[in-house]
Write an enzyme that holds these catalytic residues in place. Structure first.
Site, PDB file in Angstrom:
ATOM      1  N   ARG A 182      34.264  37.714  44.863  1.00 20.86           N
ATOM      2  CA  ARG A 182      34.971  36.571  44.839  1.00 20.86           C
ATOM      3  C   ARG A 182      36.539  37.001  44.865  1.00 20.86           C
ATOM      4  O   ARG A 182      36.768  37.903  44.587  1.00 20.86           O
ATOM      5  CB  ARG A 182      34.546  36.034  43.327  1.00 20.86           C
ATOM      6  CG  ARG A 182      34.750  36.695  42.282  1.00 20.86           C
ATOM      7  CD  ARG A 182      33.920  35.999  41.091  1.00 20.86           C
ATOM      8  NE  ARG A 182      34.115  36.881  39.691  1.00 20.86           N
ATOM      9  CZ  ARG A 182      33.823  36.784  38.665  1.00 20.86           C
ATOM     10  NH1 ARG A 182      32.524  35.756  38.738  1.00 20.86           N
ATOM     11  NH2 ARG A 182      33.881  37.571  37.613  1.00 20.86           N
TER      12      ARG A 182
ATOM     13  N   ASP B   4      40.296  35.221  43.214  1.00 16.19           N
ATOM     14  CA  ASP B   4      40.485  34.292  42.142  1.00 16.19           C
ATOM     15  C   ASP B   4      41.228  32.949  42.621  1.00 16.19           C
ATOM     16  O   ASP B   4      41.649  32.830  43.845  1.00 16.19           O
ATOM     17  CB  ASP B   4      41.781  34.845  41.158  1.00 16.19           C
ATOM     18  CG  ASP B   4      41.016  35.866  40.228  1.00 16.19           C
ATOM     19  OD1 ASP B   4      39.816  35.881  40.166  1.00 16.19           O
ATOM     20  OD2 ASP B   4      41.748  36.739  39.931  1.00 16.19           O
TER      21      ASP B   4
ATOM     22  N   ARG C 250      46.234  41.698  39.713  1.00 11.83           N
ATOM     23  CA  ARG C 250      47.410  40.868  39.114  1.00 11.83           C
ATOM     24  C   ARG C 250      47.914  41.464  37.637  1.00 11.83           C
ATOM     25  O   ARG C 250      49.067  41.375  37.377  1.00 11.83           O
ATOM     26  CB  ARG C 250      46.963  39.224  38.857  1.00 11.83           C
ATOM     27  CG  ARG C 250      46.666  38.620  40.262  1.00 11.83           C
ATOM     28  CD  ARG C 250      45.843  37.471  40.095  1.00 11.83           C
ATOM     29  NE  ARG C 250      46.450  36.515  39.203  1.00 11.83           N
ATOM     30  CZ  ARG C 250      45.980  35.272  38.660  1.00 11.83           C
ATOM     31  NH1 ARG C 250      44.787  35.228  38.990  1.00 11.83           N
ATOM     32  NH2 ARG C 250      46.643  34.795  37.818  1.00 11.83           N
TER      33      ARG C 250
END
Length: 245
Positions: A50, A52, A195
């Site tokens: 996945r 974000d 991040r």
């Protein structure tokens, strides 16, 4: 049943990430919807992992099964007409029946883009940082990331991936014109890891944290140490690598 591997590029601005979820618009859902419009029956698309909400991709990989052989050129051309403008499937190929987009991946590569001056043409794909930055300190932090570490300090609780140990093969910054880019390649990533690494390194660069604090977050991992997150729109999935490709 024939299995097909697809390579996908998308701008993640309008989407709640890759993975299908209730009451949200996702990239996976859009691709499945597009394929269902050009194939006789629906297919289940399996992604390599996945991304974000708001994150982009140049090289997302997925696979799906279909009971008959497909013409890749016809499928690619048809998808141009049914996918939204910010999603493109740019390659499709038949692969071995046991190929798995997620479990066969050996490495993922990300790039985080930071612009150092107002740059309207880059703003949607980069975080703007106008502060003076101690780039030497940030380079030292990036070097510390390389290797096998527990990244609990740079993730959030995730029941799907409780293990935060990742092997980082590359971690470095590059500079070109007004853009500073962070590059990282690892065998796997945990939620929000890139991040939070970038956001925390930017805090070091701005003088808000010492390099020693960043190193302590690597050497003595804890989810209570809470690395600072950078904005999602600066992050791009560049490539997913496989043993046989």
């Amino acid at each position: 049943m024939p299995r097909y591997k697809i390579l996908i590029e998308f701008e993640g601005t309008r989407y709640s990430g890759w993975q299908k979820q209730p009451n949200s618009n996702t990239v996976e859902e859009e691709i499945e919807s597009g394929l269902s419009r050009i194939l006789p029956h629906p297919v289940d698309v399996i992604g390599q992992g996945r991304t974000d909400s708001g994150v982009h991709a140049e090289g997302q990989v997925a696979h799906f099964d279909f009971p008959t052989e497909l013409d890749p050129h016809k499928i690619l051309y048809a998808l141009l007409g049914v996918l939204p403008h910010d999603i493109a499937v740019w390659d499709i190929q038949q692969v071995a029946d046991d190929f798995h987009a997620r479990f066969d991946a050996t490495a993922r590569r990300y790039r985080y883009q930071i612009i150092r001056r107002p740059a309207p043409l880059k703003r949607s794909f980069a975080e703007m940082v106008l502060d003076d930055l101690d780039l030497d300190a940030m380079h030292n932090c990036a070097q510390k990331v390389q290797g096998t570490h527990n990244f609990d300090s740079f993730t959030k609780p995730d029941n799907d991936n409780p293990d935060s140990v990742c092997e980082v093969m590359e971690s470095y910054f590059t500079e070109e014109d007004c853009q500073l880019s962070y590059h990282i390649e690892a065998n796997r990533f945990v939620r929000h890891m890139v991040r939070r690494l970038v956001g925390t390194m930017l805090e070091v660069g701005k003088g808000k944290r010492p390099v020693q604090e960043f190193e302590d977050m690597i050497d003595k991992p804890s989810k209570n140490k809470n690395g600072h997150g950078a904005a999602a729109h600066g992050l791009i999935l560049e490539k997913v690598s496989y043993k046989k490709s």
